[in-house]
Scaffold this motif. Sequence first.
Motif, PDB file in Angstrom:
ATOM      1  N   GLY A  42       0.820  -1.203   0.000  1.00  0.00           N
ATOM      2  CA  GLY A  42       0.000   0.000   0.000  1.00  0.00           C
ATOM      3  C   GLY A  42       0.857   1.258   0.000  1.00  0.00           C
ATOM      4  N   ALA A  43       0.361   2.293  -0.676  1.00  0.00           N
ATOM      5  CA  ALA A  43       1.104   3.554  -0.738  1.00  0.00           C
ATOM      6  C   ALA A  43       1.046   4.300   0.595  1.00  0.00           C
ATOM      7  N   THR A  44       0.067   3.945   1.427  1.00  0.00           N
ATOM      8  CA  THR A  44      -0.126   4.703   2.667  1.00  0.00           C
ATOM      9  C   THR A  44       0.006   3.810   3.895  1.00  0.00           C
ATOM     10  N   SER A  45       0.775   2.756   3.778  1.00  0.00           N
ATOM     11  CA  SER A  45       0.962   1.862   4.924  1.00  0.00           C
ATOM     12  C   SER A  45       2.298   1.143   4.813  1.00  0.00           C
ATOM     13  N   THR A  46       2.779   0.667   5.970  1.00  0.00           N
ATOM     14  CA  THR A  46       4.024  -0.093   5.970  1.00  0.00           C
ATOM     15  C   THR A  46       4.166  -0.856   7.285  1.00  0.00           C
ATOM     16  N   VAL A  47       5.199  -1.662   7.353  1.00  0.00           N
ATOM     17  CA  VAL A  47       5.580  -2.322   8.604  1.00  0.00           C
ATOM     18  C   VAL A  47       6.982  -1.843   8.952  1.00  0.00           C
ATOM     19  N   LEU A  48       7.125  -1.290  10.143  1.00  0.00           N
ATOM     20  CA  LEU A  48       8.443  -0.841  10.607  1.00  0.00           C
ATOM     21  C   LEU A  48       9.021  -1.899  11.541  1.00  0.00           C
ATOM     22  N   VAL A  49      10.325  -2.097  11.439  1.00  0.00           N
ATOM     23  CA  VAL A  49      10.982  -3.033  12.355  1.00  0.00           C
ATOM     24  C   VAL A  49      12.049  -2.297  13.148  1.00  0.00           C
ATOM     25  N   GLY A  50      12.157  -2.653  14.427  1.00  0.00           N
ATOM     26  CA  GLY A  50      13.170  -2.085  15.309  1.00  0.00           C
ATOM     27  C   GLY A  50      14.315  -3.070  15.454  1.00  0.00           C
ATOM     28  N   ILE A  51      15.519  -2.630  15.083  1.00  0.00           N
ATOM     29  CA  ILE A  51      16.666  -3.538  15.035  1.00  0.00           C
ATOM     30  C   ILE A  51      17.714  -3.157  16.078  1.00  0.00           C
ATOM     31  N   LEU A  52      18.139  -4.200  16.790  1.00  0.00           N
ATOM     32  CA  LEU A  52      19.164  -4.041  17.821  1.00  0.00           C
ATOM     33  C   LEU A  52      20.223  -5.113  17.568  1.00  0.00           C
ATOM     34  N   ASP A  53      21.432  -4.696  17.311  1.00  0.00           N
ATOM     35  CA  ASP A  53      22.498  -5.672  17.033  1.00  0.00           C
ATOM     36  C   ASP A  53      22.075  -6.682  15.955  1.00  0.00           C
ATOM     37  N   ASP A  54      21.553  -6.212  14.846  1.00  0.00           N
ATOM     38  CA  ASP A  54      21.145  -7.065  13.714  1.00  0.00           C
ATOM     39  C   ASP A  54      19.956  -7.971  14.020  1.00  0.00           C
ATOM     40  N   ARG A  55      19.280  -7.747  15.126  1.00  0.00           N
ATOM     41  CA  ARG A  55      18.149  -8.597  15.495  1.00  0.00           C
ATOM     42  C   ARG A  55      16.872  -7.752  15.564  1.00  0.00           C
ATOM     43  N   ILE A  56      15.781  -8.280  14.982  1.00  0.00           N
ATOM     44  CA  ILE A  56      14.506  -7.568  15.057  1.00  0.00           C
ATOM     45  C   ILE A  56      13.886  -7.831  16.426  1.00  0.00           C
ATOM     46  N   VAL A  57      13.754  -6.806  17.231  1.00  0.00           N
ATOM     47  CA  VAL A  57      13.194  -6.974  18.577  1.00  0.00           C
ATOM     48  C   VAL A  57      11.847  -6.267  18.735  1.00  0.00           C
ATOM     49  N   ALA A  58      11.460  -5.485  17.718  1.00  0.00           N
ATOM     50  CA  ALA A  58      10.178  -4.772  17.797  1.00  0.00           C
ATOM     51  C   ALA A  58       9.637  -4.552  16.396  1.00  0.00           C
ATOM     52  N   SER A  59       8.326  -4.399  16.307  1.00  0.00           N
ATOM     53  CA  SER A  59       7.739  -4.043  15.011  1.00  0.00           C
ATOM     54  C   SER A  59       6.417  -3.332  15.245  1.00  0.00           C
ATOM     55  N   VAL A  60       6.026  -2.587  14.226  1.00  0.00           N
ATOM     56  CA  VAL A  60       4.742  -1.891  14.283  1.00  0.00           C
ATOM     57  C   VAL A  60       4.248  -1.691  12.851  1.00  0.00           C
ATOM     58  N   MET A  61       2.956  -1.966  12.632  1.00  0.00           N
ATOM     59  CA  MET A  61       2.343  -1.707  11.332  1.00  0.00           C
ATOM     60  C   MET A  61       1.633  -0.357  11.420  1.00  0.00           C
ATOM     61  N   VAL A  62       1.875   0.503  10.444  1.00  0.00           N
ATOM     62  CA  VAL A  62       1.229   1.822  10.442  1.00  0.00           C
ATOM     63  C   VAL A  62       0.600   2.095   9.080  1.00  0.00           C
ATOM     64  N   GLY A  63      -0.364   2.975   9.083  1.00  0.00           N
ATOM     65  CA  GLY A  63      -0.975   3.369   7.823  1.00  0.00           C
ATOM     66  C   GLY A  63      -2.015   4.431   8.055  1.00  0.00           C
ATOM     67  N   HIS A  64      -2.551   4.947   6.945  1.00  0.00           N
ATOM     68  CA  HIS A  64      -3.675   5.879   7.077  1.00  0.00           C
ATOM     69  C   HIS A  64      -4.619   5.685   5.904  1.00  0.00           C
ATOM     70  N   ASP A  65      -5.862   6.116   6.095  1.00  0.00           N
ATOM     71  CA  ASP A  65      -6.886   5.888   5.078  1.00  0.00           C
ATOM     72  C   ASP A  65      -7.299   7.198   4.410  1.00  0.00           C
ATOM     73  N   GLY A  66      -6.434   8.213   4.506  1.00  0.00           N
ATOM     74  CA  GLY A  66      -6.776   9.504   3.938  1.00  0.00           C
ATOM     75  C   GLY A  66      -7.535  10.373   4.920  1.00  0.00           C
ATOM     76  N   HIS A  67      -7.792   9.832   6.097  1.00  0.00           N
ATOM     77  CA  HIS A  67      -8.524  10.594   7.124  1.00  0.00           C
ATOM     78  C   HIS A  67      -7.798  10.523   8.460  1.00  0.00           C
TER      79      HIS A  67
END
Length: 140
Positions: A42-67
């Motif tokens: 999607g053009a208005t959404s993504t998944v972010l990953v939090g990396i510590l020492d080459d390891r993914i320890v956190a993530s969050v999906m974000v997006g918006h619907d135009g509102h």
Amino acid sequence: MTLAFREAQDVNLENVVNLWKACELTRPWNDPYKDIQFAREGATSTVLVGILDDRIVASVMVGHDGHRGVIYYLAVDPAFRKRGYGKAAVAAGETWLRERGVWKINLMVRNDNAAAGRFYERLGYEVNPVTSYGKRLDGP
Ligand SMILES: CC(C)(COP(=O)(O)OP(=O)(O)OC[C@H]1O[C@@H](n2cnc3c(N)ncnc32)[C@H](O)[C@@H]1OP(=O)(O)O)[C@@H](O)C(=O)NCCC(=O)NCCS
């Protein structure tokens, strides 16, 4: 090393799904791979990953619907909790949304996840006096 956030890449898929499973965020009726693919395409959404020492320890999906903006699948590896990484993940999601012009976030917390509610309230989120309705569009 500090936790650094960036958009998830193909190579991260397995690790992100495993993180969600470890955080008990997956449900039998939601295919996590499909959810990640849909958000990343999607053009208005993504998944972010939090990396510590080459390891993914956190993530969050974000997006918006135009509102409004929305946050889904916030996850911190159980072994890395209570270190501010959840707060950092929400901040990274808020920054991503703010950079795209979003000025308000609405998010859902399951009624059986009081801990997540307390976490979000600690971060300044308030309970909205609304009822969330849903309907599947992929049924018969
Ligand atoms: C919710 C979650 C992301 C919090 O991650 P975390 O890294 O432990 O949170 P942080 O260390 O960043 O905590 C930030 C603040 O929230 C508070 N907090 C965190 N978890 C809390 C809880 N269960 N109850 C009350 N406060 C909590 C912290 O004490 C901290 O407060 P402070 O800033 O005053 O010190 C993590 O517990 C998690 O992944 N849970 C399972 C998945 C989930 O429920 N996701 C949300 C779905 S809606």
